[in-house]
Design a protein around this motif. Structure first.
Motif: not given
Length: 161
Positions: A108-117
């Motif tokens: 739905r939202g594409g790649p997650l931001p680095e801090p979330v990953v």
């Protein structure tokens, strides 16, 4: 997304009242449910497809899934609430995790931001450490089996653990 119950589907499984369909796969369906009597905590209730050959070997494997889910006590996995491998249609219930799977979130939202990953990776590492501490090997860890709950990721589905 919660879908309506399929037409003709029984409304009770074990001690649970089915509220809606959460998903389906090759082996069965997962429903949002709540106890028919008593506290109203929501659960994710997995049932086996009725057209499967529910021989003794299948029931042994389903008992293993219940035992694996029961053995793992972790804030990073969906906790087992109950199960019955001997029922006409075997079932197991885990805590309901309100949130999308990792697969759904990325679709739905594409790649997650680095801090979330980074936070996601840390949570998954803790989940795996908790599983391995009780000698459970998940064997099907994939984005569809990681739910993004309000308190972090939770691993689900110990079917082939």
């Amino acid at each position: 997304m919660i879908q309506p119950l399929p037409p003709g589907r029984a409304r009770l499984t074990g001690p649970y009242q089915l509220l809606g369909l959460l998903g389906a796969g090759g082996m069965g369906e997962v429903f949002l449910a709540r106890p028919a009597a008593g506290p109203s905590a929501l659960v994710a209730l997995k049932t086996v497809r009725p057209d499967l050959d529910l021989d003794d070997g299948f029931r042994v494997r389903f008992r293993r899934e219940i035992a694996a889910a029961e053995a793992v006590r972790s804030p990073h996995t969906a906790a087992l609430v109950g199960g019955d491998a001997s029922a006409r249609l075997p079932w197991l219930a885990t805590e309901y995790v309100p949130g999308p799977s990792l697969a759904e979130a990325v679709a739905r939202g594409g790649p997650l931001p680095e801090p979330v990953v980074r936070a996601l990776g840390a949570g998954l590492a803790l989940a795996l450490a908790d599983m391995h501490a009780v000698r459970v090997l998940h064997r099907d860890l994939k984005p569809g089996n990681v739910l993004l709950g309000p308190d972090g990721p939770k691993v689900i589905d110990f079917g082939i653990a």
